[in-house]
Enzyme design. Structure first.
Site, short mmCIF file in Angstrom:
data_model
loop_
_atom_site.label_atom_id
_atom_site.label_comp_id
_atom_site.label_asym_id
_atom_site.label_seq_id
_atom_site.Cartn_x
_atom_site.Cartn_y
_atom_site.Cartn_z
N THR A 209 49.29 43.96 42.62
CA THR A 209 48.47 43.99 41.40
C THR A 209 49.27 44.11 40.09
O THR A 209 50.43 44.48 40.09
CB THR A 209 47.41 45.11 41.52
OG1 THR A 209 46.75 44.98 42.75
CG2 THR A 209 46.40 45.08 40.43
N THR B 239 44.85 40.81 40.64
CA THR B 239 45.48 41.13 41.92
C THR B 239 45.40 40.00 42.94
O THR B 239 44.49 39.18 42.88
CB THR B 239 44.79 42.40 42.51
OG1 THR B 239 45.46 42.81 43.69
CG2 THR B 239 43.33 42.15 42.85
N ARG C 116 36.07 39.20 41.00
CA ARG C 116 36.49 39.70 42.31
C ARG C 116 36.26 38.64 43.39
O ARG C 116 35.25 37.92 43.36
CB ARG C 116 35.66 40.96 42.64
CG ARG C 116 36.04 41.69 43.92
CD ARG C 116 37.35 42.39 43.78
NE ARG C 116 37.57 43.40 44.82
CZ ARG C 116 38.77 43.97 45.03
NH1 ARG C 116 39.82 43.64 44.30
NH2 ARG C 116 38.90 44.90 45.96
N ASP D 5 40.44 44.88 51.65
CA ASP D 5 39.91 46.03 50.89
C ASP D 5 38.54 46.46 51.44
O ASP D 5 38.01 47.49 51.05
CB ASP D 5 39.78 45.70 49.40
CG ASP D 5 41.07 45.99 48.63
OD1 ASP D 5 42.04 46.45 49.25
OD2 ASP D 5 41.10 45.78 47.41
N SER E 121 36.94 47.86 45.15
CA SER E 121 38.25 47.90 44.51
C SER E 121 38.52 49.29 43.94
O SER E 121 37.61 50.11 43.82
CB SER E 121 38.27 46.87 43.38
OG SER E 121 39.43 47.00 42.60
N SER E 122 39.80 49.50 43.59
CA SER E 122 40.18 50.72 42.85
C SER E 122 40.61 50.37 41.44
O SER E 122 40.99 51.27 40.67
CB SER E 122 41.36 51.40 43.53
OG SER E 122 41.07 51.66 44.87
N GLY F 221 48.43 49.67 41.89
CA GLY F 221 48.79 50.81 42.74
C GLY F 221 47.77 51.17 43.80
O GLY F 221 47.75 52.31 44.28
N GLY F 222 46.90 50.24 44.18
CA GLY F 222 45.91 50.54 45.21
C GLY F 222 45.04 51.70 44.78
O GLY F 222 44.70 51.84 43.60
N1 GLU Z 1 43.33 45.42 46.02
C1 GLU Z 1 43.39 46.65 45.32
C2 GLU Z 1 42.11 46.93 44.59
O1 GLU Z 1 41.42 46.03 44.20
C3 GLU Z 1 44.50 46.72 44.37
C4 GLU Z 1 45.77 46.70 45.08
C5 GLU Z 1 46.89 47.30 44.33
O2 GLU Z 1 46.84 47.60 43.18
O3 GLU Z 1 47.90 47.47 44.90
O4 GLU Z 1 41.80 48.04 44.37
#
Ligand code: GLU
Length: 608
Positions: A415, A433, A112, A462, A487-488, A510-511
């Site tokens: 991502t 990502t 990360r 983020d 992160s997600s 997908g955030g």
């Molecule tokens: N930056 C996001 C994360 O680390 C992922 C972004 C995405 O998947 O669109 O959770």
């Protein structure tokens, strides 16, 4: 490649020679990419499989595996090709999480991005002290964190690589020099994109002289990236994080004309990937015991997926039949209520574990079966009288009262996800990502005579823009020097609890919705007995602790109305997951790897 359940044809496979210490990359026939929703057949292989978001990237991984490379070797080749052909999503300028299984142990490698040493919690506050508008923060140098993907892959390769590091860059270098055909997805994203053209290097590379994006099928060459990849092949991650490439990154960030950032040469050279203990949770589905392992903080992925599955397990969800192949309104009610509870805890507790203490001293307090059973009691479950709680409050895992303020939900996009199993029992789930589509829109070019380069992330957005709430209580995920943003991303490996055998590798971009896309796929495979492709195809659904989101045009009006009658504020929206999954299967007594790739994007699965 054995297309067992369809005759779907993939790109011609031109396998490299099987020399043990190396491999010879051959450029495959390049397929036209798809965009929108393109039906995919699902795949089945017997020995090894690789699933990635672009056919050229999948093919590079396939050729590495075919030449006897390990899952790690294949992941490196796939990532480097993705950096070229899917530049909007991941690459040298970004971060990643990689879950690795070697047949016995599961490891979590954290690449990360980190906040610069000079950053502080006011990074995303405007002159008025209020949080900046999202894209005012994203575009420029301000949002760029220290890229971690490459050094993390180097760490994994030292431990699990089989083929020499340098050979794994051959596919990306060859394609960058010879050119690759612009895919429909890349072309359409360029058309919609408004900020990328403001960067002169990106404008010259991605767009024609008249400002329109290159057409689908245009052969795009990136010699500047090839040059950097060559240096990395020869000298490792130092070639990115020190010397002239590092200087070019720092110049790009610090000298941005309107929105400079604070990333320094010391931040880059000092970047350290981390090996972390994965989050593993027992999960019972279809009268079978599984162990679901995912990425620990700084990702909220495994904990949120685990909470949703665990809370649902304390409801009647498993007894509710599907309706015409889709989840019923009652099931969606229970799922989204469990999600509300999970997202309330996520906002309250989750952040970089090097800075944020877990509740009651352990992140597992959030997955404690007694705690999840208590949380499930908050869901209205009476048949015929279910009503939504609309907004959930965080709980008190381990009996703890936190001093942190909850983080408001923020935008996240972009991502890519890679799943791989090799022929020797190793498996990888890696989500990678640069954050938003095209990241910070800053393209680094070290040699002005060569066109192209690579994009820098905007991962720092983020973090919570607001460092504290109205009472001054700090947000766990606020900006701090050297910290990793929450992160997600949820790269996941699932195991049979009794035998320890790998059952599944999967994940998605997908955030914050990554959590839902991944939970849906795990649930569909383990509870509803679906093939990975079927589970991936299922319409998407979610709640981020607000409205109930349904993938538009995929649910019947009766389901929407039934949810509204249960008090849900329903929003039918585009939900572009990018799921990839590989699942252990069996047919005619033969062990198979069943693969699936999201029909909403361009990915494919390949293997033997
Ligand atoms: N930056 C996001 C994360 O680390 C992922 C972004 C995405 O998947 O669109 O959770």
């Amino acid at each position: 490649m054995k297309p067992l359940f369809s005759t779907f044809a993939v790109a011609a496979l031109l396998a490299g020679c099987a020399a043990p210490a190396s491999f010879n990359y051959s450029v495959p026939a390049q397929p036209e990419g798809s965009s929108g929703y393109a039906e995919k057949p699902g795949w089945a292989t017997t020995r090894f499989a690789v699933a990635a978001a672009n056919p050229l990237a999948t093919d590079a991984g396939y050729q590495v595996l075919k030449a006897g490379g390990s899952a790690t070797d294949a992941a490196i080749a796939v990532q480097m090709v993705l950096a070229l052909v899917e530049p909007q999503s991941s690459g040298l300028g970004g971060g990643a999480f990689l879950m690795h299984f070697n047949g016995n142990d599961v490891e979590a490698f954290d690449g990360r991005e980190t906040a610069p040493a000079a950053a502080d919690e006011k990074l995303f506050l405007g002159a008025d002290g209020k949080p900046m508008a999202f894209y005012d923060a994203v575009v420029g140098g301000r949002s760029v964190g220290t890229p971690g993907t490459l050094r993390m892959l180097e760490m994994v390769h030292k431990q699990h690589g089989k083929l020499p590091w340098a050979t794994l860059f051959a596919p990306a270098i060859t394609l960058a020099e010879n050119g690759f055909k612009v895919s429909a997805r890349l072309s359409s994203l360029l058309l919609m994109e408004t900020h990328l053209k403001k960067d002169p290097i990106a404008a010259a590379y991605f767009y024609k002289a008249d400002g329109t994006p290159h057409d689908v099928g245009f052969v795009l060459r990136n010699p500047a990236l090839a040059d950097v990849l060559r240096k990395i092949a020869a000298n490792g991650s130092k070639a990115l994080l020190e010397g002239d490439v590092a200087q070019a990154i720092v110049d790009k960030v610090q000298k941005h004309p309107t929105n400079p950032g604070k990333l320094s040469l010391t931040d880059l050279s000092g970047y350290q990937p981390q090996k972390r203990a994965p989050i593993c949770q027992d999960y019972r589905a279809s009268a079978h015991d599984f162990r679901v392992c995912g990425f620990p903080p700084p990702s909220s992925g495994a904990i949120a997926v685990g909470q949703i599955l665990g809370i649902l397990g304390n409801t009647s969800a498993a007894s509710l039949p599907m309706e015409n192949g889709l989840p019923s309104a009652d099931w969606l009610h229970l799922y989204t209520e469990a999600s509300r509870l999970a997202f309330a805890d996520r906002a309250q507790f989750l952040g970089d574990p090097d800075f944020v203490k877990p509740p009651a001293g352990t992140w597992m307090s959030l997955l404690d079966p007694t705690y999840l059973a208590e949380r499930a009691k908050l869901i209205s479950q009476t048949p015929g009288a279910m009503m939504s709680m609309k907004i959930a409050k965080p709980g008190t895992p381990g009996g703890l009262k936190t001093s942190y303020a909850p983080m408001p939900e923020q935008e996240e996009y972009g991502t890519s996800h890679i799943s791989i199993v090799d022929g020797k029992g190793n498996a990888i789930a890696m989500t990678t990502t640069i954050e938003d589509g095209f990241g910070s829109r800053q393209m680094v070019n070290v040699k002005p005579g060569l066109s192209g380069g690579f994009l820098l992330n905007n991962e720092l957005t983020d973090f919570s823009f607001a460092p504290a709430d109205a009472t001054g209580a700090p947000v766990a995920n606020r900006v701090q020097p050297g910290k990793r943003p929450r992160s997600s991303m949820a790269p996941t490996l699932v195991f049979d609890k009794a035998t320890g055998a790998l059952v599944m590798s999967g994940g998605s971009p997908g955030g914050a919705l990554i959590i839902h896309y991944t939970a849906k796929t795990i649930y569909g495979i383990l509870n509803w007995g679906m093939l990975p492709q079927q589970a991936i195809n299922l319409p998407n659904f979610a709640s981020l602790n607000g409205p109930t989101m349904l993938e538009e045009k995929r649910f019947p009006a009766t389901t929407v109305d039934a949810l509204k009658a249960r008090g849900h504020e329903v929003r039918e929206v585009t939900m572009t997951s990018g799921l990839q999954a590989i699942v252990r299967g069996q047919a005619h007594g033969m062990q198979l790897w069943m693969g699936g790739a999201d029909p909403r994007r361009e990915g494919i699965v390949m293997g033997d």
